[in-house]
Write a protein that holds these residues in place. Structure first.
Motif, PDB file in Angstrom:
ATOM      1  N   PHE A  65       1.069  -1.082  -0.307  1.00 20.11           N
ATOM      2  CA  PHE A  65       0.142   0.235  -0.453  1.00 20.11           C
ATOM      3  C   PHE A  65       1.026   0.802   0.191  1.00 20.11           C
ATOM      4  O   PHE A  65       0.454   2.044  -0.759  1.00 20.11           O
ATOM      5  CB  PHE A  65      -0.942  -0.104   1.430  1.00 20.11           C
ATOM      6  CG  PHE A  65      -2.086  -0.632   1.113  1.00 20.11           C
ATOM      7  CD1 PHE A  65      -3.246  -0.029   0.259  1.00 20.11           C
ATOM      8  CD2 PHE A  65      -2.204  -1.998   1.298  1.00 20.11           C
ATOM      9  CE1 PHE A  65      -4.606  -0.987   0.617  1.00 20.11           C
ATOM     10  CE2 PHE A  65      -3.010  -2.821   1.206  1.00 20.11           C
ATOM     11  CZ  PHE A  65      -4.430  -2.033   0.848  1.00 20.11           C
ATOM     12  N   ASP A  66       2.248   0.636   0.567  1.00 18.63           N
ATOM     13  CA  ASP A  66       2.755   1.500   0.741  1.00 18.63           C
ATOM     14  C   ASP A  66       3.255   2.933  -0.633  1.00 18.63           C
ATOM     15  O   ASP A  66       3.151   3.738  -0.726  1.00 18.63           O
ATOM     16  CB  ASP A  66       4.051   2.099   1.393  1.00 18.63           C
ATOM     17  CG  ASP A  66       4.454   3.034   2.415  1.00 18.63           C
ATOM     18  OD1 ASP A  66       3.813   4.254   2.126  1.00 18.63           O
ATOM     19  OD2 ASP A  66       5.554   2.835   2.948  1.00 18.63           O
ATOM     20  N   ASP A  67       4.081   1.660  -1.402  1.00 22.25           N
ATOM     21  CA  ASP A  67       3.869   2.302  -2.612  1.00 22.25           C
ATOM     22  C   ASP A  67       3.494   2.422  -3.737  1.00 22.25           C
ATOM     23  O   ASP A  67       3.303   3.520  -4.280  1.00 22.25           O
ATOM     24  CB  ASP A  67       4.601   0.684  -3.240  1.00 22.25           C
ATOM     25  CG  ASP A  67       5.078   0.520  -4.960  1.00 22.25           C
ATOM     26  OD1 ASP A  67       6.211   1.226  -4.642  1.00 22.25           O
ATOM     27  OD2 ASP A  67       4.680   0.282  -5.549  1.00 22.25           O
ATOM     28  N   VAL A  68       1.619   1.693  -3.443  1.00 23.62           N
ATOM     29  CA  VAL A  68       0.515   2.713  -4.058  1.00 23.62           C
ATOM     30  C   VAL A  68       0.156   4.234  -3.937  1.00 23.62           C
ATOM     31  O   VAL A  68       0.795   4.568  -4.565  1.00 23.62           O
ATOM     32  CB  VAL A  68      -0.694   1.914  -4.091  1.00 23.62           C
ATOM     33  CG1 VAL A  68      -1.452   2.790  -4.830  1.00 23.62           C
ATOM     34  CG2 VAL A  68      -0.146   0.326  -4.439  1.00 23.62           C
ATOM     35  N   MET A  69       0.398   4.551  -2.680  1.00 24.26           N
ATOM     36  CA  MET A  69      -0.016   5.940  -2.404  1.00 24.26           C
ATOM     37  C   MET A  69       0.951   7.096  -2.418  1.00 24.26           C
ATOM     38  O   MET A  69       1.324   7.941  -3.047  1.00 24.26           O
ATOM     39  CB  MET A  69       0.091   5.662  -0.689  1.00 24.26           C
ATOM     40  CG  MET A  69      -1.460   4.674  -0.181  1.00 24.26           C
ATOM     41  SD  MET A  69      -1.475   5.103   1.952  1.00 24.26           S
ATOM     42  CE  MET A  69      -2.662   3.590   1.309  1.00 24.26           C
ATOM     43  N   GLU A  70       2.584   5.991  -2.058  1.00 20.87           N
ATOM     44  CA  GLU A  70       3.942   7.319  -2.880  1.00 20.87           C
ATOM     45  C   GLU A  70       3.103   8.033  -3.839  1.00 20.87           C
ATOM     46  O   GLU A  70       4.218   9.204  -4.207  1.00 20.87           O
ATOM     47  CB  GLU A  70       5.043   6.352  -2.553  1.00 20.87           C
ATOM     48  CG  GLU A  70       5.196   6.675  -0.714  1.00 20.87           C
ATOM     49  CD  GLU A  70       7.125   6.705  -0.686  1.00 20.87           C
ATOM     50  OE1 GLU A  70       7.819   7.466  -0.729  1.00 20.87           O
ATOM     51  OE2 GLU A  70       7.607   5.456  -1.147  1.00 20.87           O
ATOM     52  N   GLN A  71       3.043   6.588  -4.952  1.00 22.61           N
ATOM     53  CA  GLN A  71       2.983   7.406  -6.525  1.00 22.61           C
ATOM     54  C   GLN A  71       2.090   7.593  -6.495  1.00 22.61           C
ATOM     55  O   GLN A  71       1.958   8.558  -7.332  1.00 22.61           O
ATOM     56  CB  GLN A  71       2.500   6.083  -7.605  1.00 22.61           C
ATOM     57  CG  GLN A  71       3.909   4.775  -7.285  1.00 22.61           C
ATOM     58  CD  GLN A  71       3.680   3.574  -8.294  1.00 22.61           C
ATOM     59  OE1 GLN A  71       3.904   3.723  -9.176  1.00 22.61           O
ATOM     60  NE2 GLN A  71       3.368   2.131  -7.503  1.00 22.61           N
ATOM     61  N   LEU A  72       0.658   8.512  -5.783  1.00 21.46           N
ATOM     62  CA  LEU A  72      -0.013   9.137  -6.113  1.00 21.46           C
ATOM     63  C   LEU A  72       0.248  10.423  -5.282  1.00 21.46           C
ATOM     64  O   LEU A  72      -0.485  11.961  -5.274  1.00 21.46           O
ATOM     65  CB  LEU A  72      -1.453   8.354  -5.462  1.00 21.46           C
ATOM     66  CG  LEU A  72      -1.919   7.216  -5.858  1.00 21.46           C
ATOM     67  CD1 LEU A  72      -2.667   6.640  -5.651  1.00 21.46           C
ATOM     68  CD2 LEU A  72      -2.327   8.202  -7.555  1.00 21.46           C
ATOM     69  N   VAL A  73       0.706  10.765  -3.719  1.00 20.09           N
ATOM     70  CA  VAL A  73       0.748  11.975  -3.425  1.00 20.09           C
ATOM     71  C   VAL A  73       1.346  13.056  -4.355  1.00 20.09           C
ATOM     72  O   VAL A  73       0.846  14.415  -3.644  1.00 20.09           O
ATOM     73  CB  VAL A  73       1.718  11.197  -1.952  1.00 20.09           C
ATOM     74  CG1 VAL A  73       2.741  12.326  -0.884  1.00 20.09           C
ATOM     75  CG2 VAL A  73       1.861  10.208  -1.362  1.00 20.09           C
TER      76      VAL A  73
END
Length: 359
Positions: free
Chosen positions: A49-57
């Motif tokens: 989830f961290d990887d996905v959120m970081e790409q969107l932030v």
């Protein structure tokens, strides 16, 4: 988790061609999915989830980041890298909740934010439930007076000696900070005494009038300690240097002898030492011809009536009404005398009106 593959597949599309609103919607759905199962996720799942959120932030609208910070700030296993990016954000509406509440922030991260970001960021850090000395040292060093008050009032904050001394220095001239500082139980006596010694009259009055009895008591102890230090320093200077140390009973005996001999100068020095007030305060009382105040000092010094009368005669002359002076002296309560002495220590003087009000 059934919707997870769909979201992951959709992510690459929105990152490549989607609008900011579209990416914000995907971030919301990813976050909701995470929150539903956060209690059961291991670190491997959280990292995904961290990887996905970081790409969107960095690609979404502000409102999406504000919501994300609020949602993740209280989650004990929130994605670490995402939390780190949020807490460094310049917009305090985004970073504030994370800085104030997230348990995923290490001292190293907090220290970095404290060194580089705004006073608003420092204020958010100052409100955290627990703060280490590593972090408070930076917050105190960089913080303005509002931040300093806030972190000093935080019972979960721990301070180094350097941090406490920095706060004490600022509290010299700020009555609100001084009262907060006086209420902390982890402030060493020597640091508090130094603050009181250098404080303005306004600060001392604020402490003396505090609604907290513990603050007033601590002030009394500090003033007594400072008085002892000044008395010893004065006596050492007058009697040959630091090797000479006179006991209170010897000073009192010498005071009575000076009074009987009418030796006004030495008498004033010794009365100040025994009553534990500044010499200038005794001189001011004599200059004002305040018989009541002088008798109160004699009572605080533990003198009997005959010695107290000798002090009066040597400084102000024969009492106007010896019988009334005697009755006043024997009925004078110790608590009243101590209250007036504390006031005199703060003011270095007292007039008749002020004495009567305190009595």
């Amino acid at each position: 988790m059934n919707t997870s593959p769909v979201l992951i597949e959709e992510l690459s599309t929105v990152l490549a061609r989607g609008s900011a609103d579209r990416r914000s919607e995907v971030l919301r759905r990813v976050t909701d999915l995470f929150l539903v199962g956060a209690d059961q996720f291991g670190e491997d799942h959280v990292a995904l989830f961290d990887d996905v959120m970081e790409q969107l932030v960095d690609t979404v609208e502000r409102y999406a980041l504000v919501r994300l910070g609020l949602q993740l700030s209280n989650v004990s296993n929130a994605p670490v890298n995402t939390i780190g990016r949020l807490c460094h954000h310049d917009d305090i509406t985004i970073s504030g909740p994370v800085l104030e509440r997230s348990t995923r922030l290490t001292d190293e991260v907090l220290a970095d934010v404290a060194r580089t970001k705004s006073q608003a960021h420092l204020a958010a850090i100052a409100a955290r439930e627990h703060l280490s000395e590593v972090v408070t040292d930076i917050v105190v060093e960089r913080g303005d007076i509002e931040v300093t008050r806030k972190v000093t009032a935080n019972g979960g904050a721990r301070f180094s000696e350097t941090g406490l001394r920095t706060i004490a220095t600022r509290a010299h001239g700020d009555e609100e900070l001084a009262e907060i500082f006086a209420g902390r139980t982890d402030v060493p006596a020597d640091i508090f005494c130094e603050m009181v010694r250098n404080a303005t009259d306004i600060v001392r009055r604020r402490l003396a009038g505090s609604a907290e009895s513990a603050v007033r008591t601590r002030l009394d102890h500090a003033i007594a300690a400072i008085g002892d230090q000044l008395v010893h320093a004065r006596l050492h200077k007058a009697h040959g240097g630091p090797s000479v140390r006179l006991e209170p009973d010897r000073i009192k005996a010498r005071l009575c002898e000076h009074a009987r001999l009418g030796q006004r100068g030495p008498l004033i020095e010794d009365l100040a030492a025994v009553a534990d007030v500044p010499v200038i305060a005794v001189r001011n009382i004599i200059r004002q011809r305040s018989e009541d105040a002088l008798l109160i000092l004699c009572k605080a010094a533990g003198l009997g009536w005959s010695d107290a009368r000798a002090v009066l005669e040597a400084t102000l002359g024969e009492p106007a009404d010896p019988r009334a002076a005697f009755q006043h002296y024997i009925t004078l309560g110790t608590e009243v005398a101590q209250r007036v002495v504390r006031f005199i220590k703060l003011r270095k003087s007292a007039n008749r009106t002020e004495i009567e009000r305190l009595m």
